[in-house]
Write an enzyme that holds these catalytic residues in place. Structure first.
Site, PDB file in Angstrom:
ATOM      1  N   GLY A   1      -6.243   7.001   5.295  1.00 54.34           N
ATOM      2  CA  GLY A   1      -4.848   6.574   5.424  1.00 54.34           C
ATOM      3  C   GLY A   1      -4.054   6.645   4.144  1.00 54.34           C
ATOM      4  O   GLY A   1      -2.882   7.023   4.136  1.00 54.34           O
ATOM      5  N   GLN A   2      -4.668   6.289   3.030  1.00 56.01           N
ATOM      6  CA  GLN A   2      -3.918   6.154   1.786  1.00 56.01           C
ATOM      7  C   GLN A   2      -4.261   7.284   0.808  1.00 56.01           C
ATOM      8  O   GLN A   2      -5.353   7.841   0.848  1.00 56.01           O
ATOM      9  CB  GLN A   2      -4.227   4.801   1.128  1.00 56.01           C
ATOM     10  CG  GLN A   2      -3.848   3.621   1.999  1.00 56.01           C
ATOM     11  CD  GLN A   2      -4.035   2.305   1.279  1.00 56.01           C
ATOM     12  OE1 GLN A   2      -3.134   1.830   0.618  1.00 56.01           O
ATOM     13  NE2 GLN A   2      -5.210   1.719   1.396  1.00 56.01           N
TER      14      GLN A   2
ATOM     15  N   CYS B   1      -8.945  -0.511   6.171  1.00 57.04           N
ATOM     16  CA  CYS B   1      -8.515   0.828   6.526  1.00 57.04           C
ATOM     17  C   CYS B   1      -9.710   1.779   6.646  1.00 57.04           C
ATOM     18  O   CYS B   1      -9.955   2.347   7.710  1.00 57.04           O
ATOM     19  CB  CYS B   1      -7.539   1.224   5.418  1.00 57.04           C
ATOM     20  SG  CYS B   1      -7.036   2.885   5.296  1.00 57.04           S
ATOM     21  N   MET B   2     -10.468   1.911   5.588  1.00 62.81           N
ATOM     22  CA  MET B   2     -11.516   2.926   5.550  1.00 62.81           C
ATOM     23  C   MET B   2     -12.923   2.356   5.444  1.00 62.81           C
ATOM     24  O   MET B   2     -13.886   3.110   5.402  1.00 62.81           O
ATOM     25  CB  MET B   2     -11.303   3.843   4.342  1.00 62.81           C
ATOM     26  CG  MET B   2      -9.991   4.570   4.359  1.00 62.81           C
ATOM     27  SD  MET B   2      -9.637   5.326   5.936  1.00 62.81           S
ATOM     28  CE  MET B   2     -11.052   6.385   6.116  1.00 62.81           C
TER      29      MET B   2
ATOM     30  N   MET C   1      -7.798   5.230  12.116  1.00 67.09           N
ATOM     31  CA  MET C   1      -7.824   3.772  12.319  1.00 67.09           C
ATOM     32  C   MET C   1      -8.274   3.315  13.710  1.00 67.09           C
ATOM     33  O   MET C   1      -8.802   2.221  13.852  1.00 67.09           O
ATOM     34  CB  MET C   1      -6.464   3.168  11.999  1.00 67.09           C
ATOM     35  CG  MET C   1      -6.076   3.321  10.553  1.00 67.09           C
ATOM     36  SD  MET C   1      -7.410   2.898   9.470  1.00 67.09           S
ATOM     37  CE  MET C   1      -7.234   4.190   8.275  1.00 67.09           C
TER      38      MET C   1
ATOM     39  N   LYS D   1       8.293  12.652   5.702  1.00 67.55           N
ATOM     40  CA  LYS D   1       8.295  11.650   4.632  1.00 67.55           C
ATOM     41  C   LYS D   1       8.275  12.334   3.270  1.00 67.55           C
ATOM     42  O   LYS D   1       9.006  11.962   2.355  1.00 67.55           O
ATOM     43  CB  LYS D   1       7.090  10.714   4.777  1.00 67.55           C
ATOM     44  CG  LYS D   1       7.117   9.884   6.038  1.00 67.55           C
ATOM     45  CD  LYS D   1       5.936   8.927   6.154  1.00 67.55           C
ATOM     46  CE  LYS D   1       4.622   9.577   6.510  1.00 67.55           C
ATOM     47  NZ  LYS D   1       4.526  10.102   7.870  1.00 67.55           N
TER      48      LYS D   1
HETATM   49  S1  SF4 Z   1       0.686  13.623   1.999  1.00 70.72           S
HETATM   50 FE1  SF4 Z   1       1.029  12.843   4.076  1.00 70.72          FE
HETATM   51  S2  SF4 Z   1       3.048  11.911   3.965  1.00 70.72           S
HETATM   52 FE2  SF4 Z   1       2.882  13.260   2.191  1.00 70.72          FE
HETATM   53  S3  SF4 Z   1       3.753  15.212   2.843  1.00 70.72           S
HETATM   54 FE3  SF4 Z   1       1.550  15.308   3.199  1.00 70.72          FE
HETATM   55  S4  SF4 Z   1       1.296  14.685   5.352  1.00 70.72           S
HETATM   56 FE4  SF4 Z   1       3.350  13.995   4.688  1.00 70.72          FE
END
Ligand code: SF4
Lengths: 107, 750
Positions: B373-374, B167-168, B336, B78
């Site tokens: 997660g975020q 989430c957290m 999660m 990503k």
């Molecule tokens: S922050 Fe998460 S999504 Fe972004 S490069 Fe690192 S592992 Fe991948």
């Protein structure tokens, strides 16, 4: 680059089909550091659509290997690119460069 | 092996299969050099990888990992495609207002005047508790600070919550009840020192790829490093595991308690550590003893845990022995699968327990480490106190002294902050449904996609009685489609601000380019709204840097103290870990640890001081296994669980707009075990209907050995196939986090 229509991958990933159509490529990739770290096919090859690149250039390596890509600018690397030393999909250096290394340069 | 010449190599099938013969001479280096590289942080996950973006004119043309940051120059699939999120055709470039049922283009003046008028009018007619703000762990810290201050000190409403609640919240609740303060004490560097990784409810290979790769690198260097993975579904994270346990959904508390049972039975507990640093509790009170705890554990034999979870006795014992083996460092990681449960806080507690009873805490490689997660759930919302019951930096709405401190810091008179905590995320949308909340401002998040029991809350948001404002970079999303006003927001490197990721690491995202069209940073939009609502004096900021000054002051003297983290230092650094109470302090890798954490005191007698609680002790909690909120039965015999895939992120507003990711894996399918398919007389590729008590969803069935028999897995990213119409909105009583991970469904053939 050959233009060809490729269906969306949908659910799953590239290897679901290419394991059958290109078994050595998938096997090499899966045994490589990229395979183990889930650096998926699109990172190097781009989209299945217009953005597909059969032979990725250094710009595709740059996000993770910026220093190595930068080194291509040095005189000793003149007229070389990443594939001058690294075997596609396996990614370890060509064994010819490591004649004395029983692992063929693989780490 | 015979050395091969380059010529031979070129003849290998690998190359031939590229489709064309390889170019005889290598191509010259052809990467277009950008005009400049700007340091920032990945926009996606809570790993918070440092990156640079390459800018040409006003376009981001390239991205590269920051070698001097924790990710050592690497990014995941990503991250490698980040530039494409900025230029998507789905970027919203001008405001929209709903007219005659349709969202139509409007000017900023029209849109902001309407938002301000409707909020003002609602507050005047129905009071401050009739309006709400729903924020995000993706907003910048300064944006969240402004929203929190405007709501709690300006509008005087605690109706502010955010998606970190989904989430957290359970991880935060776990840390607070175990240690007195939120946020992990360990750091990413612990991965390089651990001898054992204990992963529970985490598919790190796909959800936190860069951290997982770091684990694999450690395993490569030190092959005796063990990876234990506990998850109801066989995931890609298990590919390199030394031990996997696949429990029945929701039945893993028994396993963790049984591990504690074995650790005591086999003499692996660190009784001296327990004596010095630990107290015991049940319910909400820390009023138990070690004897009570050991009696409690008696019932959790490995045999009982095996019966509860469907795992093997010997695997549970093996996990306990590896975890507890003396002289080896153990790092637990979870996400999660642990948090999104009605027993989320409790499971967090008992994971913390395992580290406390073995003393494997506050040492390199030994730590209970929640993966976030975020990218800014920790920094912006948890630390910044932008949930309905919190105030900034460990303070609570319900605590009078904390309210007084914040009133002073915010420059408002004593008594301004409402002493009653507001509703949590799901409760907030329930208040929209019941009509007590009449106007909601949603920023940088997509509740129309991501709330559990989504149809219920989508209906509430779409209702004429709810004035819904959505500030968002993309349109349409499953929330913006329901809005009355959509405000086009600047995204990621189009603005400046701070992100704080999983390991207490704060980093500055620098502005690299101008936003497209008329899009504006959320910071500017919120300051504008504050002025229009008559709170211009409270929110006088012209730049995020000005707000940061106030934020530093609010952290000073708290257990979060990062008051030495000036803008200049953040700009120069590649991430800084708090506590960092002075300008020249290097930051803290391991919190609560003497010699590392400045808040412990260099002359403290023991190696750790759990100063989060006034008795300087951590709490081992007695937490029983209970069934999930919805158990399977004759009508709904299958267990539904949801999760993520590598290529997509959250509601896919970003990844779904990346050309190379969009065609990959975005379609949600129902992953089923071959035995279940056979029993149901179905085959791979059949269209099926999943039916829960809350909704129906038509999907393609996908046969996979990775599914657990009796369970169905569906990923949560697909905006066209919302798995959340099926999930349950039952909440953890402590954290108020919903049980996304477990619902009962039946399967019908289409
Ligand atoms: S922050 Fe998460 S999504 Fe972004 S490069 Fe690192 S592992 Fe991948």
């Amino acid at each position: 680059m050959v233009a060809r229509a490729h269906p969306d991958v949908g659910a799953g990933d590239c290897a679901d089909c290419h394991r059958a159509t290109h078994p050595p490529v998938v096997a090499d990739y899966e045994s490589s550091k990229h395979g183990r770290g889930l650096v998926g096919c699109p990172v190097c090859h781009g989209s299945t659509q217009a953005g597909f690149v059969a032979k990725p250039g250094p710009e595709r390596c740059q996000p993770c290997h910026a220093a190595q890509v930068d080194s291509l600018k040095t005189p000793v690397m003149k007229n070389k690119d990443c594939w001058s030393c690294h075997v596609p999909h396996r990614l370890n250096p060509h064994m010819a460069l490591h004649k004395n290394d029983p692992n063929g340069g693989a780490k | 092996m015979t050395p091969l010449s380059r010529r031979h190599i070129l003849e290998l099938p690998t190359f031939a299969l590229m489709g064309e013969a390889p170019a005889p001479a290598a191509r010259a280096f052809a990467v277009a050099e950008p005009d400049r590289w700007v340091k920032t942080v990945c926009r996606y996950c809570g790993t918070g990888c440092g990156v640079y973006v390459g800018v040409k004119g006003n376009t981001v043309t390239a991205v590269k990992g920051d070698e001097r940051n924790h990710n050592a120059g690497f990014v995941c699939i990503k991250g490698a495609m980040l530039p494409q999120i900025l230029t998507s055709p789905s970027r919203l470039t001008h405001p929209l207002i709903r007219r005659g049922g349709k969202l139509v283009r409007a000017s900023w003046e029209e849109a902001m005047a309407l938002v301000a008028a409707r909020f003002q009018e609602t507050i005047e007619r129905h009071g401050p508790e009739a309006v709400a703000f729903y924020g995000s762990g993706q907003a910048l810290t300064e944006e969240t600070w402004v929203a929190n201050k405007l709501m709690k000190a300006g509008i005087r409403s605690n109706n502010i919550d955010g998606n970190p609640r989904l989430c957290m919240a359970s991880a935060a609740g776990g840390y607070i009840s175990s240690f007195g303060k939120d946020e992990p004490m360990g750091c990413y560097e612990d991965i390089d020192h651990a001898d054992v990784y204990f992963l529970v409810g985490s598919n790190a290979a796909e959800a936190h790829p860069i951290l997982y790769q770091r684990m694999l690198r450690r395993k490569e260097r030190a092959p005796d490093t063990k990876l234990i993975v506990v998850d109801p579904r066989r995931t890609r994270t298990m590919q390199y595991a030394d031990l996997t346990l696949l429990p029945k959904p929701g039945m893993d508390l028994s396993i963790v308690n049984a591990m504690a049972h074995v650790i005591f039975k086999e003499g692996l507990a660190d009784l001296e550590f327990l004596r010095q640093h630990v107290t015991y509790g049940a319910g909400a009170e820390a009023n138990k003893t070690i004897e009570d705890y050991r009696t409690f554990l008696e019932a959790y034999t490995p045999q009982r845990a095996a019966a509860d979870s469907g795992c093997r006795v010997e695997d549970i014992v093996q996990a306990a022995r590896w975890f507890g083996e003396r002289g080896r460092a153990t790092m637990s990681m979870w996400t999660m699968g642990v948090n999104q449960r009605i027993q989320g806080v409790w499971l967090n507690n008992i994971l913390n327990n395992l580290h406390l009873i073995t003393g494997k805490i506050g040492l390199p490689g030994s730590t209970p480490f929640s993966l976030t997660g975020q990218p800014n759930a920790c920094g912006g919302v948890r630390d910044g106190g932008a949930l309905s019951h919190l105030l900034p930096y460990g303070r609570l709405v319900a605590n009078e002294q904390h309210r007084r401190q914040m009133e002073e810091l915010w420059g408002v008179s004593a008594g301004t902050i409402n002493p009653k905590p507001g509703p949590s995320a799901v409760e907030l949308f329930q208040a929209v449904e019941s009509g007590t909340i009449k106007a909601v401002y949603v920023m940088t998040t997509n509740p129309g996609h991501s709330l559990p029991n989504a149809s219920r809350y989508r209906k509430a948001m779409a209702s004429e009685d709810c004035f819904l404002v959505v500030a968002e970079a993309y349109h349409p999303t499953r929330t913006s489609e329901l809005a009355d006003v959509v405000l086009p927001a600047a995204l990621w490197v189009e603005k400046e601000g701070v992100y704080g990721c999983t390991e207490r690491r704060y980093q500055l995202l620098e502005k690299a380019i101008q936003p497209p069209g008329e899009a504006r940073p959320d910071f500017d939009i919120l300051c504008d709204l504050a002025r229009r609502l008559g709170h211009g004096k409270l929110i006088p900021y012209k730049t995020p840097a000005e707000a940061w000054e106030d934020i530093l002051k609010a952290s000073k003297g708290t257990a979060y103290d990062f008051s030495g983290m000036t803008r200049e230092r953040l700009r120069a650094a590649h991430g800084l870990l708090w506590p960092l109470p002075e300008g020249n302090h290097p930051g803290t890798k391991r919190r609560y640890v003497r010699g590392d954490d400045p808040l412990v005191g260099a002359s403290h007698a023991q190696r750790v001081r759990f100063y989060g609680r006034s008795d300087n002790k951590a709490v081992v909690w007695l937490r029983d296994q209970k069934p999930p909120a919805e158990v399977t039965d004759a009508d709904y015999p299958m267990s539904l669980t949801t999760g993520r895939v590598l290529e997509h992120w959250h509601t896919a507003t970003m990844t779904g707009s990346v050309p190379a990711l969009r065609p990959l894996n975005l379609e949600a399918v129902a992953e089923l075990h071959p035995a279940d398919l056979k029993r149901l007389n179905l085959k791979d590729g059949d269209r099926i209907r999943l039916v829960s008590r809350r909704g129906k969803l038509t999907l393609v069935a996908r046969e996979t050995e990775n599914a657990r028999e009796g369970s169905v897995f569906v990923h949560m990213h697909d905006p066209e196939r919302l798995v959340n119409v099926l999930t349950i909105d039952a909440l953890d009583p402590g954290s108020k986090e919903p049980e996304f991970k477990i619902a009962a469904v039946r399967i019908e053939k289409e």
